[in-house]
Design a protein around this motif. Structure first.
Motif, PDB file in Angstrom:
ATOM      1  N   LEU A   1       0.844  -1.200   0.000  1.00 14.95           N
ATOM      2  CA  LEU A   1       0.000   0.000   0.000  1.00 14.95           C
ATOM      3  C   LEU A   1       0.878   1.248   0.000  1.00 14.95           C
ATOM      4  O   LEU A   1       0.657   2.188  -0.749  1.00 14.95           O
ATOM      5  CB  LEU A   1      -0.877  -0.032   1.258  1.00 14.95           C
ATOM      6  CG  LEU A   1      -2.108   0.847   1.302  1.00 14.95           C
ATOM      7  CD1 LEU A   1      -3.094   0.355   0.270  1.00 14.95           C
ATOM      8  CD2 LEU A   1      -2.738   0.767   2.687  1.00 14.95           C
ATOM      9  N   LEU A   2       1.902   1.230   0.857  1.00 16.62           N
ATOM     10  CA  LEU A   2       2.815   2.377   0.929  1.00 16.62           C
ATOM     11  C   LEU A   2       3.652   2.476  -0.342  1.00 16.62           C
ATOM     12  O   LEU A   2       4.068   3.561  -0.734  1.00 16.62           O
ATOM     13  CB  LEU A   2       3.732   2.253   2.148  1.00 16.62           C
ATOM     14  CG  LEU A   2       3.040   2.330   3.502  1.00 16.62           C
ATOM     15  CD1 LEU A   2       4.053   2.158   4.608  1.00 16.62           C
ATOM     16  CD2 LEU A   2       2.331   3.655   3.661  1.00 16.62           C
ATOM     17  N   ASP A   3       3.920   1.322  -0.972  1.00 18.02           N
ATOM     18  CA  ASP A   3       4.688   1.334  -2.213  1.00 18.02           C
ATOM     19  C   ASP A   3       3.862   1.874  -3.369  1.00 18.02           C
ATOM     20  O   ASP A   3       4.380   1.998  -4.476  1.00 18.02           O
ATOM     21  CB  ASP A   3       5.184  -0.083  -2.546  1.00 18.02           C
ATOM     22  CG  ASP A   3       6.492  -0.401  -1.833  1.00 18.02           C
ATOM     23  OD1 ASP A   3       7.164   0.545  -1.389  1.00 18.02           O
ATOM     24  OD2 ASP A   3       6.845  -1.581  -1.721  1.00 18.02           O
ATOM     25  N   GLY A   4       2.592   2.148  -3.113  1.00 16.46           N
ATOM     26  CA  GLY A   4       1.786   2.797  -4.141  1.00 16.46           C
ATOM     27  C   GLY A   4       1.012   1.848  -5.031  1.00 16.46           C
ATOM     28  O   GLY A   4       0.767   2.170  -6.191  1.00 16.46           O
ATOM     29  N   SER A   5       0.621   0.683  -4.506  1.00 16.48           N
ATOM     30  CA  SER A   5      -0.056  -0.281  -5.365  1.00 16.48           C
ATOM     31  C   SER A   5      -1.565  -0.054  -5.367  1.00 16.48           C
ATOM     32  O   SER A   5      -2.134   0.394  -4.384  1.00 16.48           O
ATOM     33  CB  SER A   5       0.238  -1.688  -4.874  1.00 16.48           C
ATOM     34  OG  SER A   5      -0.162  -1.807  -3.535  1.00 16.48           O
ATOM     35  N   THR A   6      -2.194  -0.407  -6.472  1.00 15.21           N
ATOM     36  CA  THR A   6      -3.646  -0.417  -6.544  1.00 15.21           C
ATOM     37  C   THR A   6      -4.127  -1.787  -6.052  1.00 15.21           C
ATOM     38  O   THR A   6      -3.322  -2.713  -5.980  1.00 15.21           O
ATOM     39  CB  THR A   6      -4.110  -0.227  -7.996  1.00 15.21           C
ATOM     40  OG1 THR A   6      -3.555  -1.301  -8.767  1.00 15.21           O
ATOM     41  CG2 THR A   6      -3.621   1.089  -8.564  1.00 15.21           C
ATOM     42  N   PRO A   7      -5.410  -1.923  -5.720  1.00 15.60           N
ATOM     43  CA  PRO A   7      -5.887  -3.240  -5.270  1.00 15.60           C
ATOM     44  C   PRO A   7      -5.571  -4.343  -6.280  1.00 15.60           C
ATOM     45  O   PRO A   7      -5.164  -5.438  -5.893  1.00 15.60           O
ATOM     46  CB  PRO A   7      -7.395  -3.039  -5.131  1.00 15.60           C
ATOM     47  CG  PRO A   7      -7.556  -1.591  -4.855  1.00 15.60           C
ATOM     48  CD  PRO A   7      -6.457  -0.902  -5.605  1.00 15.60           C
ATOM     49  N   TRP A   8      -5.736  -4.058  -7.556  1.00 10.77           N
ATOM     50  CA  TRP A   8      -5.433  -5.085  -8.557  1.00 10.77           C
ATOM     51  C   TRP A   8      -3.955  -5.460  -8.523  1.00 10.77           C
ATOM     52  O   TRP A   8      -3.594  -6.626  -8.597  1.00 10.77           O
ATOM     53  CB  TRP A   8      -5.838  -4.602  -9.956  1.00 10.77           C
ATOM     54  CG  TRP A   8      -5.217  -5.419 -11.038  1.00 10.77           C
ATOM     55  CD1 TRP A   8      -4.265  -5.042 -11.925  1.00 10.77           C
ATOM     56  CD2 TRP A   8      -5.493  -6.809 -11.332  1.00 10.77           C
ATOM     57  NE1 TRP A   8      -3.922  -6.082 -12.741  1.00 10.77           N
ATOM     58  CE2 TRP A   8      -4.662  -7.185 -12.396  1.00 10.77           C
ATOM     59  CE3 TRP A   8      -6.353  -7.763 -10.775  1.00 10.77           C
ATOM     60  CZ2 TRP A   8      -4.658  -8.462 -12.937  1.00 10.77           C
ATOM     61  CZ3 TRP A   8      -6.350  -9.043 -11.316  1.00 10.77           C
ATOM     62  CH2 TRP A   8      -5.518  -9.385 -12.385  1.00 10.77           C
ATOM     63  N   GLN A   9      -3.088  -4.444  -8.375  1.00  7.88           N
ATOM     64  CA  GLN A   9      -1.648  -4.741  -8.323  1.00  7.88           C
ATOM     65  C   GLN A   9      -1.304  -5.554  -7.088  1.00  7.88           C
ATOM     66  O   GLN A   9      -0.442  -6.420  -7.139  1.00  7.88           O
ATOM     67  CB  GLN A   9      -0.838  -3.440  -8.335  1.00  7.88           C
ATOM     68  CG  GLN A   9      -0.800  -2.802  -9.712  1.00  7.88           C
ATOM     69  CD  GLN A   9      -0.238  -1.411  -9.680  1.00  7.88           C
ATOM     70  OE1 GLN A   9      -0.405  -0.693  -8.690  1.00  7.88           O
ATOM     71  NE2 GLN A   9       0.429  -1.009 -10.744  1.00  7.88           N
ATOM     72  N   ARG A  10      -1.990  -5.292  -5.970  1.00 10.89           N
ATOM     73  CA  ARG A  10      -1.726  -6.093  -4.772  1.00 10.89           C
ATOM     74  C   ARG A  10      -2.101  -7.548  -5.014  1.00 10.89           C
ATOM     75  O   ARG A  10      -1.424  -8.458  -4.568  1.00 10.89           O
ATOM     76  CB  ARG A  10      -2.491  -5.534  -3.570  1.00 10.89           C
ATOM     77  CG  ARG A  10      -1.833  -4.318  -2.974  1.00 10.89           C
ATOM     78  CD  ARG A  10      -2.340  -4.025  -1.580  1.00 10.89           C
ATOM     79  NE  ARG A  10      -3.697  -3.526  -1.555  1.00 10.89           N
ATOM     80  CZ  ARG A  10      -4.050  -2.293  -1.900  1.00 10.89           C
ATOM     81  NH1 ARG A  10      -3.138  -1.433  -2.281  1.00 10.89           N
ATOM     82  NH2 ARG A  10      -5.304  -1.918  -1.846  1.00 10.89           N
TER      83      ARG A  10
END
Lengths: 346, 319
Positions: free
Chosen positions: B213-222
């Motif tokens: 989340l802190l690395d800037g990911s979107t839910p799909w990327q997670r």
């Protein structure tokens, strides 16, 4: 780089209040340590700065911009977790590059940034390994590398050293401090270990029960603790705190010890505080009987009884003695701390 | 320095262990003795039936008549039998589509249940229901749902919503029947997939998601970069099991359509049973059953390679 200001921050989970209005102001490039016993709300506060917990009341601003509703990824912060939170299925390189990859940075820029961070932390040779293949200290370094690559405005550390053994902890402590001096990025560091706090911080914020007890430079906290909690928490071995009252110009402790007072001492004092290292051997002093002698080499810690009053002394001299022997001691009057019935410093 | 006094010696003769005790101290015997119960069970209930089945496949045994060895004759006949090829096609199709459906829906359900929901444990228990109910019972329920006259789906579509004027014909013709059975199989298979994957999801540390989340990911990327790769090992196991169970399915199909209409929904297992037991051609039925073995070996190999422990799971060196 940016300053961080926390104004009247409150946090509650349902009806359970965790933080009761906290104010902290962190200057640009400052290294601030939040310290306190477990459950005091320090990690919650850090997670609120990171955006992993929402802010029930009050506001948090990073670089002058209130971030209450800003999602974590847009706060321009990097966090090092207690368990490092390295992605186990990615190599060190991929772990460090992850945030830039998500930001769709060009491959050569990513590689250059990873190399730069790896060089700073001495991770060059480990880039193709998986987290499983690293030691605790190396994983810690990768976690920091991941933070450095992002080039954030604020670094957040959540008890980063608590999973390391004692020796490594001391080493990483100075590495982190050195890193901060090199990069000069505003840092908020959470720990329950007051030695970490004392050695690393520009400013210490002592928290207890969701409130700030005192904040200031490490040595200010050591020299003039604002209340009994800080007095007992900062300093190792902990300060001797004797309860009793002032009578006839001396402090009569509950256990029977009569301790001399500095001139002009307030008569309302109910707690007498003296750090173990501020007791000295003095033939004209008070007779105390030895319970245990613990030589550490550089100093000798002696557990003492004056009457029924228990005291700990730390002496530069090598004290030889056995259980029951008498030791003559006296407190350094300039360094006596007196506290009133409300626990505040007098 | 030499000893000048002789110490008193201990004269008691050492007791020799008995024959039995010595036998049990003898390691090869002990290994054999410990393995015997397991070997016995496996031999009687696994190796013997499997061996008998394979042997039968090469004979012309029928019910009531001991057969003789006829080599590959059964297989040669089956290769020219369109019904057999139809069963092969439907087995593969059934397994493929149903596995896809079970995993898509099961993973989705697992991801949903992994969130903080009110009444989470109750929901999880309810999810398991289709799996707990005996297959034949759920098959009978589906039989009713697919009934040409009393189907509840037809009732809703025709009488309640009025979007159709005639009842659905679920089981009366080939393709609707095939899809109906696949739907029933998916319904039955979802809980196993969902609960297994949920267990896998819960082993993923929440701090990884926070870091992402802190690395800037979107839910799909997670999902794409954290959840999916970390779920891969358990996904491979569950998928292997699911493929094997689906491919060898019998109860659902036999209880709902018995392979009909016109043999269009025969799986290899139901065809083998039909030819072997009601049809009496034991040899031919066994041959059909034996022809499933290559497919199952393929599924097992898939698991073997798919499951091969990934590098990141290992603690050893990098080479």
């Amino acid at each position: 780089m940016a300053d961080v200001s926390i104004r009247q921050a409150r946090k509650s989970y349902g009806s359970t209040k965790v933080l009761h209005g906290v104010d902290v102001s962190i200057g640009d490039g400052e290294f601030v340590v939040l310290v306190g016993p477990s459950g005091c709300g320090k990690s919650t506060l850090l997670r609120m700065i990171a955006g992993l917990e929402n802010i029930t009341e009050g506001e948090i601003a990073i670089g002058g911009k209130v971030v209450n509703t800003v999602p974590p990824k847009d706060r321009d912060i990097a966090m090092v977790f207690q368990n490092y939170a390295l992605y186990p299925h990615m190599t060190v390189r991929e772990n460090m590059a992850f945030s830039m990859m998500l930001a769709k940075a060009p491959a050569d820029v990513i590689e250059a940034e990873v190399q730069r961070a790896a060089k700073i932390l001495g991770l060059d040779v480990l880039l193709d390994r998986y987290p499983r293949q690293l030691s605790g200290g190396q994983r810690q370094r990768v976690a920091m590398g991941r933070a450095i690559v992002r080039d954030p405005q604020v670094f957040l550390f959540d008890e980063p050293l608590s999973n390391l053994d004692a020796k490594l902890r001391v080493q990483m402590r100075s590495e982190i401090k050195e890193l901060h001096q090199r990069l000069k990025v505003t840092t908020v560091y959470v720990t329950h270990d007051q030695i970490e706090a004392m050695t690393m911080a520009d400013q210490i914020v002592v928290m207890n029960g969701g409130r700030i007890e005192q904040s200031g430079a490490p040595l200010d906290l050591y020299d003039t603790p604002a209340n009994l909690f800080v007095a007992g928490f900062i300093g190792s071995p902990a300060m001797n705190l004797l309860s009793g009252r002032v009578r006839d110009g001396a402090f009569h402790a509950d256990g029977g010890a009569v301790m001399p007072l500095p001139p002009g001492a307030p008569p309302t004092a109910t707690t007498y505080g003296i750090r173990p290292e501020h007791l000295r051997l003095d033939d004209a002093g008070i007779a105390a009987s030895i319970i245990v002698v613990e030589p550490t080499g550089s100093e000798t810690q002696v557990s003492l009884n004056i009457g029924e009053t228990h005291l700990l002394g730390a002496f530069r001299e090598r004290v030889m003695g056995r259980h029951g022997d008498t030791l003559m001691i006296s407190p350094d009057l300039d360094l006596v701390h007196l506290f009133g019935p409300d626990g505040r410093r007098l | 320095m030499s000893a000048t006094t002789v110490p008193a010696t201990w004269n008691k003769a050492r007791q020799q262990p008995g024959r039995l005790a010595r036998l049990f101290d003898y390691k090869p015997f002990l290994v054999f003795a410990c393995l015997l119960p397991a070997l016995g069970l496996l031999g009687v209930f696994l190796t013997y039936p499997l061996g008998l089945g394979i042997w039968l496949a090469f004979t012309d045994t029928t019910i009531g008549r001991r057969g003789v060895w006829i080599g590959f004759e059964n297989f040669e006949y089956l290769f020219t039998d369109p019904i057999f090829w139809n069963a092969v096609f439907y087995s593969v199709f059934y397994t493929g589509v149903a596995t896809l459906g079970k995993f898509a829906l099961g993973l989705w359900l697992a991801l949903l249940l992994n969130n903080h929901l009110p009444l989470k444990s109750l929901l999880r228990a309810i999810i398991l229901l289709p799996w707990i109910v005996p297959t034949v019972l759920s098959a009978i329920a589906f039989w009713w749902i697919y009934d040409p006259q009393f189907s509840i789906i037809s009732y809703l579509a025709v009488d309640v919503l009025g979007v159709r004027t005639t009842n659905f014909d679920f089981l009366g013709s080939a393709w609707p029947a095939r899809w109906s059975l696949i739907a029933a199989n998916i319904w039955r298979g979802i809980p196993f997939v969902a609960i297994s994957l949920l267990a896998g999801l819960q082993t993923i540390s929440p701090s990884l998601y926070e870091a992402a989340l802190l690395d800037g990911s979107t839910p799909w990327q997670r999902f794409r970069y954290i959840t999916f790769p970390m779920l891969m090992p358990i996904l491979a196991i569950v998928m292997t099991f699911s493929i094997i169970f689906t491919f060898t399915d019998f109860q659902l199909v036999y209880a709902i359509t018995r392979g009909g209409p016109v043999n269009s929904t025969h799986l290899l297992a139901t065809l083998a049973f039909q030819r072997g037991i009601p049809g009496g051609q034991l040899g031919e039925g066994a041959a059909i059953a034996v022809s499933m073995i290559p497919f199952l070996i393929f599924a097992t190999l898939f698991s073997y390679f798919g499951l091969a422990r990934r590098k990141w799971q290992q603690g050893e060196g990098n080479d």
